[in-house]
Design a protein around this motif. Structure first.
Motif, mmCIF file in Angstrom:
data_model
loop_
_atom_site.group_PDB
_atom_site.id
_atom_site.type_symbol
_atom_site.label_atom_id
_atom_site.label_comp_id
_atom_site.label_asym_id
_atom_site.label_seq_id
_atom_site.Cartn_x
_atom_site.Cartn_y
_atom_site.Cartn_z
ATOM 1 N N ASP A 1 0.836 -1.200 0.000
ATOM 2 C CA ASP A 1 0.000 0.000 0.000
ATOM 3 C C ASP A 1 0.874 1.254 0.000
ATOM 4 O O ASP A 1 0.651 2.194 -0.782
ATOM 5 C CB ASP A 1 -0.907 -0.026 1.229
ATOM 6 C CG ASP A 1 -1.896 1.132 1.262
ATOM 7 O OD1 ASP A 1 -2.286 1.617 0.180
ATOM 8 O OD2 ASP A 1 -2.278 1.544 2.372
ATOM 9 N N ARG A 2 1.887 1.286 0.841
ATOM 10 C CA ARG A 2 2.787 2.442 0.904
ATOM 11 C C ARG A 2 3.543 2.629 -0.405
ATOM 12 O O ARG A 2 3.728 3.752 -0.878
ATOM 13 C CB ARG A 2 3.782 2.292 2.054
ATOM 14 C CG ARG A 2 3.177 2.431 3.434
ATOM 15 C CD ARG A 2 4.242 2.644 4.489
ATOM 16 N NE ARG A 2 5.259 1.602 4.474
ATOM 17 C CZ ARG A 2 5.159 0.436 5.095
ATOM 18 N NH1 ARG A 2 4.060 0.153 5.786
ATOM 19 N NH2 ARG A 2 6.129 -0.460 5.039
ATOM 20 N N LEU A 3 3.984 1.505 -0.993
ATOM 21 C CA LEU A 3 4.714 1.601 -2.257
ATOM 22 C C LEU A 3 3.818 2.133 -3.366
ATOM 23 O O LEU A 3 4.206 3.047 -4.111
ATOM 24 C CB LEU A 3 5.256 0.222 -2.650
ATOM 25 C CG LEU A 3 5.918 0.153 -4.033
ATOM 26 C CD1 LEU A 3 7.118 1.086 -4.120
ATOM 27 C CD2 LEU A 3 6.324 -1.279 -4.361
ATOM 28 N N TYR A 4 2.642 1.576 -3.485
ATOM 29 C CA TYR A 4 1.745 2.004 -4.553
ATOM 30 C C TYR A 4 1.364 3.473 -4.382
ATOM 31 O O TYR A 4 1.303 4.240 -5.348
ATOM 32 C CB TYR A 4 0.493 1.133 -4.581
ATOM 33 C CG TYR A 4 0.744 -0.311 -4.993
ATOM 34 C CD1 TYR A 4 2.005 -0.728 -5.407
ATOM 35 C CD2 TYR A 4 -0.271 -1.258 -4.959
ATOM 36 C CE1 TYR A 4 2.241 -2.047 -5.780
ATOM 37 C CE2 TYR A 4 -0.055 -2.578 -5.336
ATOM 38 C CZ TYR A 4 1.211 -2.961 -5.741
ATOM 39 O OH TYR A 4 1.442 -4.264 -6.115
ATOM 40 N N ARG A 5 1.136 3.880 -3.148
ATOM 41 C CA ARG A 5 0.802 5.281 -2.905
ATOM 42 C C ARG A 5 1.996 6.199 -3.164
ATOM 43 O O ARG A 5 1.817 7.363 -3.560
ATOM 44 C CB ARG A 5 0.270 5.462 -1.484
ATOM 45 C CG ARG A 5 -1.110 4.854 -1.291
ATOM 46 C CD ARG A 5 -1.691 5.112 0.084
ATOM 47 N NE ARG A 5 -2.924 4.368 0.245
ATOM 48 C CZ ARG A 5 -4.108 4.754 -0.213
ATOM 49 N NH1 ARG A 5 -4.208 5.903 -0.864
ATOM 50 N NH2 ARG A 5 -5.182 4.019 -0.012
ATOM 51 N N ASP B 1 -9.966 0.302 -0.345
ATOM 52 C CA ASP B 1 -10.884 -0.835 -0.277
ATOM 53 C C ASP B 1 -10.164 -2.122 -0.670
ATOM 54 O O ASP B 1 -10.367 -3.175 -0.045
ATOM 55 C CB ASP B 1 -12.069 -0.590 -1.206
ATOM 56 C CG ASP B 1 -13.055 -1.740 -1.205
ATOM 57 O OD1 ASP B 1 -13.735 -1.933 -0.183
ATOM 58 O OD2 ASP B 1 -13.147 -2.458 -2.223
ATOM 59 N N SER B 2 -9.299 -2.040 -1.680
ATOM 60 C CA SER B 2 -8.569 -3.214 -2.139
ATOM 61 C C SER B 2 -7.606 -3.723 -1.068
ATOM 62 O O SER B 2 -7.483 -4.936 -0.851
ATOM 63 C CB SER B 2 -7.797 -2.867 -3.415
ATOM 64 O OG SER B 2 -7.020 -3.953 -3.846
ATOM 65 N N VAL B 3 -6.921 -2.811 -0.401
ATOM 66 C CA VAL B 3 -5.975 -3.209 0.646
ATOM 67 C C VAL B 3 -6.712 -3.874 1.814
ATOM 68 O O VAL B 3 -6.270 -4.902 2.341
ATOM 69 C CB VAL B 3 -5.173 -1.983 1.128
ATOM 70 C CG1 VAL B 3 -4.404 -2.295 2.415
ATOM 71 C CG2 VAL B 3 -4.208 -1.529 0.032
ATOM 72 N N ALA B 4 -7.843 -3.298 2.203
ATOM 73 C CA ALA B 4 -8.625 -3.898 3.289
ATOM 74 C C ALA B 4 -9.100 -5.297 2.905
ATOM 75 O O ALA B 4 -9.044 -6.238 3.714
ATOM 76 C CB ALA B 4 -9.813 -3.001 3.628
ATOM 77 N N ALA B 5 -9.555 -5.446 1.662
ATOM 78 C CA ALA B 5 -10.008 -6.758 1.195
ATOM 79 C C ALA B 5 -8.850 -7.741 1.127
ATOM 80 O O ALA B 5 -9.003 -8.925 1.476
ATOM 81 C CB ALA B 5 -10.664 -6.617 -0.177
ATOM 82 N N ALA B 6 -7.680 -7.269 0.680
ATOM 83 C CA ALA B 6 -6.515 -8.144 0.557
ATOM 84 C C ALA B 6 -6.137 -8.741 1.909
ATOM 85 O O ALA B 6 -5.769 -9.916 2.003
ATOM 86 C CB ALA B 6 -5.341 -7.382 -0.041
ATOM 87 N N LYS B 7 -6.221 -7.944 2.959
ATOM 88 C CA LYS B 7 -5.868 -8.452 4.295
ATOM 89 C C LYS B 7 -6.786 -9.598 4.706
ATOM 90 O O LYS B 7 -6.333 -10.624 5.214
ATOM 91 C CB LYS B 7 -5.931 -7.317 5.315
ATOM 92 C CG LYS B 7 -4.829 -6.282 5.145
ATOM 93 C CD LYS B 7 -4.960 -5.155 6.146
ATOM 94 C CE LYS B 7 -3.837 -4.149 5.969
ATOM 95 N NZ LYS B 7 -3.945 -3.018 6.924
ATOM 96 N N LYS B 8 -8.084 -9.439 4.449
ATOM 97 C CA LYS B 8 -9.032 -10.496 4.819
ATOM 98 C C LYS B 8 -8.859 -11.732 3.954
ATOM 99 O O LYS B 8 -8.825 -12.866 4.465
ATOM 100 C CB LYS B 8 -10.462 -9.956 4.706
ATOM 101 C CG LYS B 8 -10.819 -8.891 5.722
ATOM 102 C CD LYS B 8 -12.288 -8.534 5.680
ATOM 103 C CE LYS B 8 -12.647 -7.819 4.388
ATOM 104 N NZ LYS B 8 -14.069 -7.358 4.377
#
Length: 253
Positions: A86-90, A222-229
């Motif tokens: 997430d940090r890299l993409y941002r 939303d994608s990062v939150a979904a990826a964690k689950k």
């Protein structure tokens, strides 16, 4: 150094430098990339950024030797791994300066996603691009986000579920590559394109990129939150660990 920063006039050239591993990256490489991207963004002498890889690959994605040992019960470690992406993409998306990817070879998995974050992508006929994570038992969640705005639902579904890689001509036709050039001209063409972009009115470029960023920000969160689950559920089954171990065993032969 596994990540290099060079300058060509107003262009910062950031190179993944692990050619013996097809520039497959580790967490440490990604953290260094974030540092260099922020450094380039803060440098008033830099007008544009080029991303590329050393040797015959752009980036083969995650080093499976690192992720194979993830403890499925250590949710904090798994979440931290995803937060790193997430940090890299941002760090790429937050740049107000144009970004050009010189896709000099294979761009796969998270390396493919990284390439898609660039504003423009230049490759050659032998370039191969795709999202093969499912072949290693890893769900492609942030991959869906990265592909959706370029490919749409049908092709995103195909790439995410089949794991196939496409060559340069098809990649260009699908919009994954902006332009094809001769293999030996990829980096030079990307730098030349970046210099053209760097010469544009910087205020208009920054504001345009700011609007593009607004359109993607919520979808990435939303994608990062979904990826964690989803990744927690996948690793709990043991399937990714088994598939990665099989891959690493085959590569060692």
């Amino acid at each position: 150094m596994s990540v290099l920063l060079d300058r060509d006039g107003p262009v910062a050239v950031i190179t993944l430098n692990r050619p013996e591993k097809l520039n497959a990256w580790t967490a440490g490489m990604r953290e260094r990339l974030i540092e260099l991207l922020r450094e380039a963004g803060a440098d008033p002498q830099v007008g544009a950024v080029v991303l590329t890889g050393a040797g015959r690959a752009f980036c083969a994605g995650q080093d499976l030797g690192e992720t194979a040992g993830i403890d499925p019960d250590d949710h904090a470690a798994s979440d931290a791994w995803i937060d790193g992406f997430d940090r890299l993409y941002r760090a790429v998306l937050d740049l107000d300066k144009p970004v050009v990817a010189a896709v000099n070879g294979v761009a796969a998995g998270s390396g493919f996603q990284f390439a898609l974050l660039a504003d423009l992508r230049i490759g050659h006929a032998g370039t191969r691009m795709g999202q093969p994570e499912v072949l290693s038992g890893i769900p492609s969640i942030t991959g869906i986000w990265a592909m959706w705005s370029v490919l749409g639902r049908a092709k995103t579904t195909e790439f995410a579920l089949t794991g196939r890689l496409v060559y340069g001509a098809e990649a260009e036709r699908l919009g994954l590559l902006t332009r094809l050039v001769a293999e030996h001209d990829v980096l030079a063409s990307a730098v030349a394109q970046a210099k053209e972009l760097a010469a544009l009115p910087s205020g208009a470029v920054a504001l345009t990129k700011g609007r593009l960023r607004e359109l993607e920000r919520d979808a990435l969160a939303d994608s990062v939150a979904a990826a964690k689950k989803v990744h927690a559920a996948a690793y709990a089954t043991g399937e990714p660990q088994r598939e990665m171990a099989r891959f690493l065993k085959g590569r060692a032969k």
